[in-house]
Design an enzyme around this catalytic site. Structure first.
Site, PDB file in Angstrom:
ATOM      1  N   SER A   7       0.853  -1.193   0.000  1.00 54.06           N
ATOM      2  CA  SER A   7       0.000   0.000   0.000  1.00 54.06           C
ATOM      3  C   SER A   7       0.882   1.234   0.000  1.00 54.06           C
ATOM      4  CB  SER A   7      -0.898   0.016   1.240  1.00 54.06           C
ATOM      5  OG  SER A   7      -1.620   1.225   1.309  1.00 54.06           O
ATOM      6  N   ASN A   8       0.385   2.314  -0.592  1.00 60.46           N
ATOM      7  CA  ASN A   8       1.058   3.608  -0.523  1.00 60.46           C
ATOM      8  C   ASN A   8       0.290   4.569   0.375  1.00 60.46           C
ATOM      9  OD1 ASN A   8       3.052   2.758  -2.314  1.00 60.46           O
ATOM     10  ND2 ASN A   8       1.911   3.432  -4.106  1.00 60.46           N
ATOM     11  N   PRO A  10      -0.426   6.312   3.640  1.00 57.77           N
ATOM     12  CA  PRO A  10       0.297   6.529   4.896  1.00 57.77           C
ATOM     13  C   PRO A  10      -0.561   6.264   6.134  1.00 57.77           C
ATOM     14  CG  PRO A  10      -0.105   8.620   3.759  1.00 57.77           C
ATOM     15  CD  PRO A  10      -0.536   7.531   2.832  1.00 57.77           C
ATOM     16  N   GLU A  39      -2.510  -3.645  -9.875  1.00 58.83           N
ATOM     17  CA  GLU A  39      -3.864  -3.597 -10.433  1.00 58.83           C
ATOM     18  C   GLU A  39      -4.809  -4.249  -9.426  1.00 58.83           C
ATOM     19  OE1 GLU A  39      -4.913  -2.730 -13.767  1.00 58.83           O
ATOM     20  OE2 GLU A  39      -2.964  -1.771 -13.982  1.00 58.83           O
ATOM     21  N   ASP A  68      -7.139  -5.021   1.713  1.00 59.45           N
ATOM     22  CA  ASP A  68      -8.120  -4.391   0.841  1.00 59.45           C
ATOM     23  C   ASP A  68      -9.336  -4.154   1.708  1.00 59.45           C
ATOM     24  OD1 ASP A  68      -8.578  -3.264  -1.726  1.00 59.45           O
ATOM     25  OD2 ASP A  68     -10.065  -4.809  -2.101  1.00 59.45           O
ATOM     26  N   ASP A 160     -13.858   7.461   8.550  1.00 59.34           N
ATOM     27  CA  ASP A 160     -13.955   7.504  10.014  1.00 59.34           C
ATOM     28  C   ASP A 160     -14.837   8.642  10.536  1.00 59.34           C
ATOM     29  OD1 ASP A 160     -12.353   5.271  10.145  1.00 59.34           O
ATOM     30  OD2 ASP A 160     -10.538   6.343  10.751  1.00 59.34           O
ATOM     31  N   LYS A 180     -10.107   3.189  18.741  1.00 60.69           N
ATOM     32  CA  LYS A 180     -10.493   2.947  17.349  1.00 60.69           C
ATOM     33  C   LYS A 180      -9.738   1.747  16.786  1.00 60.69           C
ATOM     34  CE  LYS A 180      -9.994   3.895  12.684  1.00 60.69           C
ATOM     35  NZ  LYS A 180      -9.030   4.205  11.658  1.00 60.69           N
ATOM     36  N   HIS A 185     -12.529  -2.291  11.823  1.00 64.67           N
ATOM     37  CA  HIS A 185     -12.480  -3.428  10.905  1.00 64.67           C
ATOM     38  C   HIS A 185     -11.041  -3.891  10.692  1.00 64.67           C
ATOM     39  CE1 HIS A 185     -11.922   0.273   8.728  1.00 64.67           C
ATOM     40  NE2 HIS A 185     -11.719  -0.307   7.564  1.00 64.67           N
TER      41      HIS A 185
END
Length: 202
Positions: A7-8, A10, A39, A68, A160, A180, A185
């Site tokens: 992931s990019n 932050p 992709e 994801d 959020d 949190k 999730h």
């Protein structure tokens, strides 16, 4: 042990680094390693997470972890789902958290009755030892709530500020980060993933 996060984002990196700290893992973002985003052609969270993990592992030579996640709104038949990150672009806005929230609130403006604003945040985490790992670790977390009428709170990211959690009578963005993270999730999926990593990899 070094693991590349596919992931990019932050916000996602910071949240997962905090959640995985007890394992002593060094979580690197794929951006640090110059790896482009994969992709995401699939319609389920688990398929996209697996594709991202394999991509990051293949290009880094390291084990990889991918998340994801998305928002599933009951009134929209579970959408935006895997298209959550690009939700705002469907309505002429640039991609981004604030625009996603704005577009969602506009699309839900006519839904004002109790129960009409039900939604869930879903996170699926996948870890692979290598790009060809035949036995990926898979964990999933889900939190149900309602979409607030307007953003409230300044903690967190994504949806959020509008994800109202009845059990706390607050949005995720109003909760302290530690609360949190323990109840989100992604927090739930990460707790499952930690157990799997301890059992199978560490």
């Amino acid at each position: 042990m070094k693991i590349v996060l596919a992931s990019n984002n932050p916000g996602k990196l910071a949240e997962l680094q905090a959640l995985l700290a007890p394992l002593g893992l060094e979580l690197l973002s794929q951006a640090e390693l110059g790896i482009p985003e994969a992709e995401e052609p699939f319609r389920t969270f688990v398929e996209n997470a697996l594709a991202k993990a394999r991509h990051a592992s293949r290009l880094s030579g390291l084990s990889a972890l991918a998340d994801d996640a998305g928002l599933c709104v009951d009134a929209f038949g579970g959408l935006p789902g895997v298209d959550t990150a690009f939700y705002a672009t469907r309505f002429g806005y640039a991609k981004g958290d604030n625009n996603n929230v704005r577009a969602l609130l506009e699309q839900m403006a006519h839904l004002t009755q109790p129960g009409q604003r039900r939604a869930a945040l879903v996170s699926t985490l996948v870890a692979v030892r290598s790009a060809d790992d035949p036995e990926p670790l898979i964990a999933s977390g889900r939190v149900a709530g309602e979409i607030a009428l307007q953003p409230v709170g300044s903690n967190g990211f994504g949806f959020d500020p509008v994800m109202f959690i009845p059990e706390f009578a607050q949005t995720f963005a109003q909760l302290p980060v530690s609360v949190k993270n323990a109840n989100s999730h992604r927090g739930k999926a990460t707790a499952q993933m930690i157990a799997l990593l301890r059992e199978r990899w560490l």
